[in-house]
Motif scaffolding. Sequence first.
Motif, PDB file in Angstrom:
ATOM      1  N   VAL A 159      23.647 -16.639-112.229  1.00  0.00           N
ATOM      2  CA  VAL A 159      23.390 -16.382-110.811  1.00  0.00           C
ATOM      3  C   VAL A 159      23.255 -17.703-110.057  1.00  0.00           C
ATOM      4  CG1 VAL A 159      21.692 -15.457-109.184  1.00  0.00           C
ATOM      5  CG2 VAL A 159      22.340 -14.133-111.205  1.00  0.00           C
ATOM      6  N   LYS A 160      22.619 -18.697-110.679  1.00  0.00           N
ATOM      7  CA  LYS A 160      22.392 -19.983-110.034  1.00  0.00           C
ATOM      8  C   LYS A 160      23.701 -20.655-109.632  1.00  0.00           C
ATOM      9  CE  LYS A 160      20.272 -24.515-110.808  1.00  0.00           C
ATOM     10  NZ  LYS A 160      19.520 -25.367-111.760  1.00  0.00           N
ATOM     11  N   LEU A 175      25.292 -18.946-106.732  1.00  0.00           N
ATOM     12  CA  LEU A 175      24.627 -19.292-105.477  1.00  0.00           C
ATOM     13  C   LEU A 175      25.117 -20.637-104.944  1.00  0.00           C
ATOM     14  CD1 LEU A 175      20.883 -18.223-105.831  1.00  0.00           C
ATOM     15  CD2 LEU A 175      22.521 -17.489-104.090  1.00  0.00           C
ATOM     16  N   ILE A 190      26.431 -11.565-107.097  1.00  0.00           N
ATOM     17  CA  ILE A 190      25.025 -11.937-107.317  1.00  0.00           C
ATOM     18  C   ILE A 190      24.125 -10.725-107.165  1.00  0.00           C
ATOM     19  CG2 ILE A 190      23.095 -13.258-106.353  1.00  0.00           C
ATOM     20  CD1 ILE A 190      25.202 -15.417-105.609  1.00  0.00           C
ATOM     21  N   ASP A 224      21.582  -9.255-109.585  1.00  0.00           N
ATOM     22  CA  ASP A 224      20.182  -9.369-109.165  1.00  0.00           C
ATOM     23  C   ASP A 224      20.023  -8.750-107.775  1.00  0.00           C
ATOM     24  OD1 ASP A 224      17.583 -10.043-108.646  1.00  0.00           O
ATOM     25  OD2 ASP A 224      17.953 -12.181-108.362  1.00  0.00           O
ATOM     26  N   ASN A 280      17.957 -10.563-104.962  1.00  0.00           N
ATOM     27  CA  ASN A 280      18.218 -11.959-104.625  1.00  0.00           C
ATOM     28  C   ASN A 280      18.247 -12.134-103.112  1.00  0.00           C
ATOM     29  OD1 ASN A 280      20.019 -14.475-104.128  1.00  0.00           O
ATOM     30  ND2 ASN A 280      19.461 -14.586-106.288  1.00  0.00           N
ATOM     31  N   ARG A 281      17.255 -12.810-102.576  1.00  0.00           N
ATOM     32  CA  ARG A 281      17.071 -12.929-101.140  1.00  0.00           C
ATOM     33  C   ARG A 281      18.153 -13.802-100.497  1.00  0.00           C
ATOM     34  NH1 ARG A 281      13.211 -12.124 -97.284  1.00  0.00           N
ATOM     35  NH2 ARG A 281      12.044 -10.924 -98.825  1.00  0.00           N
ATOM     36  N   GLU A 282      18.512 -14.933-101.144  1.00  0.00           N
ATOM     37  CA  GLU A 282      19.456 -15.855-100.520  1.00  0.00           C
ATOM     38  C   GLU A 282      20.832 -15.228-100.366  1.00  0.00           C
ATOM     39  OE1 GLU A 282      21.252 -20.388-101.019  1.00  0.00           O
ATOM     40  OE2 GLU A 282      19.657 -19.681-102.345  1.00  0.00           O
TER      41      GLU A 282
END
Length: 399
Positions: A138-139, A142, A164, A168, A171-173
């Motif tokens: 996920v990182k 992002l 993403i 997840d 995931n807010r972003e």
Amino acid sequence: MKCVYCGDELKEGALFCSKCGKPVQVVPEYSDYEDDYLKHVMKEANRQPGAQKQRPEQKTNQAPSGGGNKQVYLFLAIGVAVIAVVAIVVAAFLWVRNMREGSFDYQIQMAEEAYKKGDMEAAAAYYEKALWLDEDSVKIRLMLARIYSESKDYNSMLVLCREILQLDPANREACAMLVSYYEGQRDYDAILALYERVDGGLADLFSDYVVTPPVFSREEGTYSQFMSVSLATGGKFTIYYTTDDTDPTLYGQEYTEPIELNENLKTYKIRAVCKNEKGLFSEIAAKEFTIDIPAPSMPTVTPGGGNFSEPTSVTVIVPAGCKAYFTWDSTDPTTESEMYRGPLAIPEGNNILSVVLVDDTTELVSDVFRGNYVYYQNESSPEGGDSDDSLGQTDDGAE
């Protein structure tokens, strides 16, 4: 140089094949120095047997004819050994470098360095390689999504953010990036659809887009009195409503004060909706209210009639919210008739008392009470006969 897997031509310095994506297998090559050294050894070997003629005075000290060949072989062996060692060292160095440059940590390091320098294209390339090595990261997605957003490659950014949120949902972003993009496109339907898919903990990101329906102050049903219904909203929304079951988003009037339900025997079908500053509507809230107020019951009168030889008063029970009207001549009373204000003295003679109740709010009129009241001071009628004390309450008068 070609890829050992698919045969595609490799670009100079490439670590991964652009066609199949697999790491480049580096095959070590000899250096120019090694080639020159080998040529020199071979040249010396070819010249040794008869290249130089010995002077006569040295013949007596010359080694046996087989000694020259041994020296050549020795040089050849040493040369080959040196070349082999150099080749092994070079191959080991290239293998180590290839393994290092093909590692996940190396890709991340290089991507971060390129990103700091503002080289978004190189940073994206390194992150893509890292994602190939760790496809569930996920990182990395992002970081790539940020790069694509800054580079205005929104299609790639959308794909990554959706991936993403599949991995997840909280995931807010990634969610914020999608909301921001859809806002720029004014695609509010996409924002609301996204709201349905993500984790509930991200609801605050949708506060400008999710409009809650209005709340009624009363439960729907049938009521036996006139009343008003209030509407409330949980946000800074404007409420529109109708009372005839039509669509409030099209035909509604703005709600500013409680809705009065002041018609008897009528069903109000109230539909209401909230609208925010962006022009987005909530779901429609609807309730039905029926006003069914019955007319007052026939009034209770005491006494209900009879023969009387002494002065007597008649009392009418008047419920709250009603007025009573009466006549003594058997005609039906109306609101134009005399209003009951207290006990009524029975007039002398043979009388028909008629009484009705009128509801102050609905103006509905009760059934008529009628009673025959005969009053003479002596106990005989004007003709000298006895009074009939059997007369009393009636619905349609006394004859």
